[in-house]
Design a protein around this motif. Structure first.
Motif, PDB file in Angstrom:
ATOM      1  N   GLY A  83       0.798  -1.231   0.000  1.00  0.00           N
ATOM      2  CA  GLY A  83       0.000   0.000   0.000  1.00  0.00           C
ATOM      3  C   GLY A  83       0.830   1.282   0.000  1.00  0.00           C
ATOM      4  N   PHE A  84       0.174   2.344   0.413  1.00  0.00           N
ATOM      5  CA  PHE A  84       0.759   3.689   0.426  1.00  0.00           C
ATOM      6  C   PHE A  84       2.076   3.713   1.220  1.00  0.00           C
ATOM      7  CE2 PHE A  84       1.342   7.943   1.939  1.00  0.00           C
ATOM      8  CZ  PHE A  84       0.661   8.806   1.109  1.00  0.00           C
ATOM      9  N   GLU A  85       2.078   3.066   2.386  1.00  0.00           N
ATOM     10  CA  GLU A  85       3.226   3.206   3.306  1.00  0.00           C
ATOM     11  C   GLU A  85       4.494   2.589   2.716  1.00  0.00           C
ATOM     12  OE1 GLU A  85       2.353   1.859   7.272  1.00  0.00           O
ATOM     13  OE2 GLU A  85       3.976   3.087   8.129  1.00  0.00           O
ATOM     14  N   ILE A 131       3.976  13.662  -9.356  1.00  0.00           N
ATOM     15  CA  ILE A 131       4.280  14.296  -8.056  1.00  0.00           C
ATOM     16  C   ILE A 131       3.260  13.827  -7.022  1.00  0.00           C
ATOM     17  CG2 ILE A 131       4.432  16.531  -6.861  1.00  0.00           C
ATOM     18  CD1 ILE A 131       5.259  17.712  -9.624  1.00  0.00           C
ATOM     19  N   ARG A 132       1.994  13.868  -7.415  1.00  0.00           N
ATOM     20  CA  ARG A 132       0.943  13.314  -6.532  1.00  0.00           C
ATOM     21  C   ARG A 132       0.823  11.827  -6.873  1.00  0.00           C
ATOM     22  NH1 ARG A 132      -4.453  15.306  -8.220  1.00  0.00           N
ATOM     23  NH2 ARG A 132      -5.358  13.242  -8.269  1.00  0.00           N
ATOM     24  N   TRP A 133       1.867  11.070  -6.527  1.00  0.00           N
ATOM     25  CA  TRP A 133       1.989   9.709  -7.023  1.00  0.00           C
ATOM     26  C   TRP A 133       0.961   8.756  -6.446  1.00  0.00           C
ATOM     27  CZ3 TRP A 133       2.731   6.749  -2.832  1.00  0.00           C
ATOM     28  CH2 TRP A 133       3.417   7.294  -1.740  1.00  0.00           C
ATOM     29  N   CYS A 134       0.334   9.119  -5.316  1.00  0.00           N
ATOM     30  CA  CYS A 134      -0.592   8.157  -4.680  1.00  0.00           C
ATOM     31  C   CYS A 134      -1.764   7.830  -5.600  1.00  0.00           C
ATOM     32  CB  CYS A 134      -1.080   8.660  -3.329  1.00  0.00           C
ATOM     33  SG  CYS A 134      -1.683  10.356  -3.330  1.00  0.00           S
ATOM     34  N   SER A 135      -2.331   8.838  -6.268  1.00  0.00           N
ATOM     35  CA  SER A 135      -3.471   8.577  -7.163  1.00  0.00           C
ATOM     36  C   SER A 135      -3.050   7.645  -8.300  1.00  0.00           C
ATOM     37  CB  SER A 135      -3.994   9.883  -7.755  1.00  0.00           C
ATOM     38  OG  SER A 135      -4.440  10.728  -6.741  1.00  0.00           O
ATOM     39  N   LEU A 138      -1.620   3.976  -6.619  1.00  0.00           N
ATOM     40  CA  LEU A 138      -2.506   3.193  -5.758  1.00  0.00           C
ATOM     41  C   LEU A 138      -3.910   3.031  -6.319  1.00  0.00           C
ATOM     42  CD1 LEU A 138      -1.282   4.877  -2.491  1.00  0.00           C
ATOM     43  CD2 LEU A 138      -0.634   2.636  -3.331  1.00  0.00           C
ATOM     44  N   LYS A 139      -4.219   3.785  -7.379  1.00  0.00           N
ATOM     45  CA  LYS A 139      -5.566   3.678  -7.950  1.00  0.00           C
ATOM     46  C   LYS A 139      -5.522   3.481  -9.470  1.00  0.00           C
ATOM     47  CE  LYS A 139      -7.775   6.108  -4.166  1.00  0.00           C
ATOM     48  NZ  LYS A 139      -8.485   7.283  -3.678  1.00  0.00           N
ATOM     49  N   VAL A 140      -5.054   4.503 -10.198  1.00  0.00           N
ATOM     50  CA  VAL A 140      -5.115   4.454 -11.667  1.00  0.00           C
ATOM     51  C   VAL A 140      -4.367   3.226 -12.196  1.00  0.00           C
ATOM     52  CG1 VAL A 140      -4.567   5.710 -13.781  1.00  0.00           C
ATOM     53  CG2 VAL A 140      -5.266   6.975 -11.750  1.00  0.00           C
ATOM     54  N   LEU A 230     -15.305  11.936   0.459  1.00  0.00           N
ATOM     55  CA  LEU A 230     -14.630  10.788   1.050  1.00  0.00           C
ATOM     56  C   LEU A 230     -13.321  10.568   0.317  1.00  0.00           C
ATOM     57  CD1 LEU A 230     -14.691   8.428   3.064  1.00  0.00           C
ATOM     58  CD2 LEU A 230     -15.401   7.017   1.140  1.00  0.00           C
ATOM     59  N   SER A 231     -12.229  10.823   1.017  1.00  0.00           N
ATOM     60  CA  SER A 231     -10.897  10.537   0.499  1.00  0.00           C
ATOM     61  C   SER A 231     -10.265   9.599   1.518  1.00  0.00           C
ATOM     62  CB  SER A 231     -10.089  11.832   0.392  1.00  0.00           C
ATOM     63  OG  SER A 231     -10.828  12.806  -0.306  1.00  0.00           O
ATOM     64  N   CYS A 232      -8.959   9.411   1.450  1.00  0.00           N
ATOM     65  CA  CYS A 232      -8.286   8.739   2.556  1.00  0.00           C
ATOM     66  C   CYS A 232      -8.536   9.571   3.817  1.00  0.00           C
ATOM     67  CB  CYS A 232      -6.780   8.696   2.322  1.00  0.00           C
ATOM     68  SG  CYS A 232      -6.268   7.704   0.921  1.00  0.00           S
ATOM     69  N   MET A 233      -8.559   8.932   4.974  1.00  0.00           N
ATOM     70  CA  MET A 233      -8.719   9.692   6.220  1.00  0.00           C
ATOM     71  C   MET A 233      -7.610  10.743   6.328  1.00  0.00           C
ATOM     72  SD  MET A 233      -9.181   8.198  10.029  1.00  0.00           S
ATOM     73  CE  MET A 233      -7.745   8.264  11.043  1.00  0.00           C
ATOM     74  N   SER A 234      -6.376  10.357   5.978  1.00  0.00           N
ATOM     75  CA  SER A 234      -5.246  11.283   6.069  1.00  0.00           C
ATOM     76  C   SER A 234      -4.887  11.823   4.699  1.00  0.00           C
ATOM     77  CB  SER A 234      -4.020  10.559   6.637  1.00  0.00           C
ATOM     78  OG  SER A 234      -4.362   9.829   7.770  1.00  0.00           O
ATOM     79  N   CYS A 235      -5.889  12.140   3.909  1.00  0.00           N
ATOM     80  CA  CYS A 235      -5.621  12.595   2.531  1.00  0.00           C
ATOM     81  C   CYS A 235      -4.676  13.799   2.529  1.00  0.00           C
ATOM     82  CB  CYS A 235      -6.926  12.952   1.831  1.00  0.00           C
ATOM     83  SG  CYS A 235      -6.666  13.539   0.135  1.00  0.00           S
ATOM     84  N   ILE A 236      -3.772  13.805   1.582  1.00  0.00           N
ATOM     85  CA  ILE A 236      -2.803  14.902   1.484  1.00  0.00           C
ATOM     86  C   ILE A 236      -3.488  16.250   1.233  1.00  0.00           C
ATOM     87  CG2 ILE A 236      -0.904  13.410   0.738  1.00  0.00           C
ATOM     88  CD1 ILE A 236      -1.489  14.352  -2.153  1.00  0.00           C
ATOM     89  N   PHE A 237      -4.719  16.223   0.765  1.00  0.00           N
ATOM     90  CA  PHE A 237      -5.468  17.464   0.521  1.00  0.00           C
ATOM     91  C   PHE A 237      -6.221  17.940   1.762  1.00  0.00           C
ATOM     92  CE2 PHE A 237      -4.988  15.764  -3.768  1.00  0.00           C
ATOM     93  CZ  PHE A 237      -4.728  16.900  -4.520  1.00  0.00           C
ATOM     94  N   GLY A 325     -10.030  17.286  -1.512  1.00  0.00           N
ATOM     95  CA  GLY A 325      -9.770  15.935  -2.028  1.00  0.00           C
ATOM     96  C   GLY A 325      -9.062  16.048  -3.359  1.00  0.00           C
ATOM     97  N   PRO A 326      -8.738  14.893  -3.948  1.00  0.00           N
ATOM     98  CA  PRO A 326      -8.028  14.911  -5.217  1.00  0.00           C
ATOM     99  C   PRO A 326      -8.776  15.701  -6.282  1.00  0.00           C
ATOM    100  CG  PRO A 326      -8.482  12.659  -4.477  1.00  0.00           C
ATOM    101  CD  PRO A 326      -9.048  13.568  -3.471  1.00  0.00           C
ATOM    102  N   THR A 327      -8.033  16.448  -7.094  1.00  0.00           N
ATOM    103  CA  THR A 327      -8.684  17.299  -8.106  1.00  0.00           C
ATOM    104  C   THR A 327      -8.383  16.795  -9.506  1.00  0.00           C
ATOM    105  OG1 THR A 327      -6.754  18.713  -8.044  1.00  0.00           O
ATOM    106  CG2 THR A 327      -8.644  19.365  -6.700  1.00  0.00           C
TER     107      THR A 327
END
Ligand code: SF4
Length: 327
Positions: A83-85, A131-135, A138-140, A230-237, A325-327
């Motif tokens: 995952g993310f971590e 840069i916003r590599w999580c999207s 971890l998803k796309v 609803l994003s991740c609880m600790s969403c970077i946004f 949230g993610p844009t």
């Protein structure tokens, strides 16, 4: 676009209101063979690993399962190993493999070496997904890998539905409502025909809540706590109020994020650390609702209701509120 032209319908279901509205739209429009896909941002332990719990709401995956069960629709989970971590902590390591559930069981792809690199920092807020590599990671990429590596999608037509809306951001406003999916290979050897459809792209938030109310489905607990998206609880946004709320309801979780910022010497948001953000914010009022907090931080949906009569359905506290949230 006629949904009946397709052999199946995949709906990317985050557990949020927009993807929930897509599911209900698909039901109302008789989309064929609907299946829900949920990407687990923190991954899922397999082969004896331990789970990461760094980013997402603990309740999200079981909330998604409860919705799928209520609507009698199959749901498949997929995730990047660790995952993310694990991805954030990469240090001269290659990208991990991707796991995905399929009708015939758990499968994996990738993770056979590849370029070694180092991250050692949170993704940064940007429309640029490198840069916003999580999207992206971890998803796309996870959904693309899961489609490309299942032969059942070859020689057939698949409609992939996602819930981006123009109202959310100027960059989402530019998304096409209908286009070939990035996994499409209709003219190639596999004849994998995959289209992407965004049925609620032009909807207002009020229309999203209206369809959810009409079907009596109870929204994800984060909305009841005050989150507008609803994003991740600790969403970077996350906003200042959201970081203040997380610090209040899940202090140990908050400290893990804050400590990572210190360790990496790079904050999530360039101007301020999450500690500074939380100091600037005010926790949402519903953070005092201990039962609601307990549900949001639980990993089991248990006996909580997922459906209610139309008359009893109530708009959550976060509706029309802060929609970071993610844009
Ligand atoms: S919800 Fe936020 S933190 Fe989670 S993957 Fe998306 S942008 Fe990243």
């Amino acid at each position: 676009m006629n949904p009946q032209d397709y052999d199946r319908t995949i709906i990317m279901f985050s557990g949020g209101k927009d993807s929930l509205a897509c599911i209900l739209w698909a039901i109302e429009n008789n989309c064929p063979k609907i299946e829900l896909w949920h990407h687990l941002v923190d991954g899922l332990p397999v082969q004896g690993q331990t789970a990461s719990t760094l980013m997402d709401w603990p309740i999200t995956s079981t909330y998604c399962k409860a919705v799928a069960q209520l609507l009698s629709i199959p749901i498949y989970f997929s995730w990047l190993d660790g995952g993310f971590e694990r991805e954030m902590n990469r240090s001269n390591q290659a990208k991990a493999k991707t796991w995905f559930e399929a009708p015939d069981g758990l499968r994996s792809a990738g993770g056979n070496g590849g370029k070694q690199s180092t991250r050692q920092k949170f993704p940064q807020i940007s429309a640029d997904l490198s840069i916003r590599w999580c999207s992206a990671y971890l998803k796309v990429d996870v959904s693309a890998i899961a489609i490309r590596n299942q032969p059942r999608f070859n020689d057939s037509k698949t409609l992939v539905i996602t819930g981006e809306r123009a109202e959310e951001s100027p960059s989402r406003a530019k998304y096409a409502e209908f286009e070939p999916d990035r996994t499409d290979n209709r003219n190639g050897k596999s004849k994998r025909h995959v289209d992407r459809f965004r049925p609620i792209h032009g909807w207002k938030e009020s229309e999203v809540w209206a369809i959810i109310q009409r079907h009596g489905i109870i929204p994800h607990p984060a909305y009841h706590l005050g989150w507008g998206r609803l994003s991740c609880m600790s969403c970077i946004f996350g906003s200042a109020n959201q970081w203040a709320t997380i610090r209040k309801i899940a202090p140990a979780h908050f400290e893990r994020i804050a400590n990572y910022e210190q360790q990496f010497d790079t904050t999530i948001q360039r101007q301020r650390s999450v500690r500074e953000m939380a100091n600037l914010g005010t926790p949402y009022a519903e953070a005092n609702n201990s039962q609601l907090v307990e549900i949001a931080l639980s990993s089991e949906w248990g006996d909580y209701p997922i459906w209610t009569h139309l008359q009893a359905w109530a708009l959550p506290a976060g509706a029309y509120g802060e929609s970071n949230g993610p844009t």
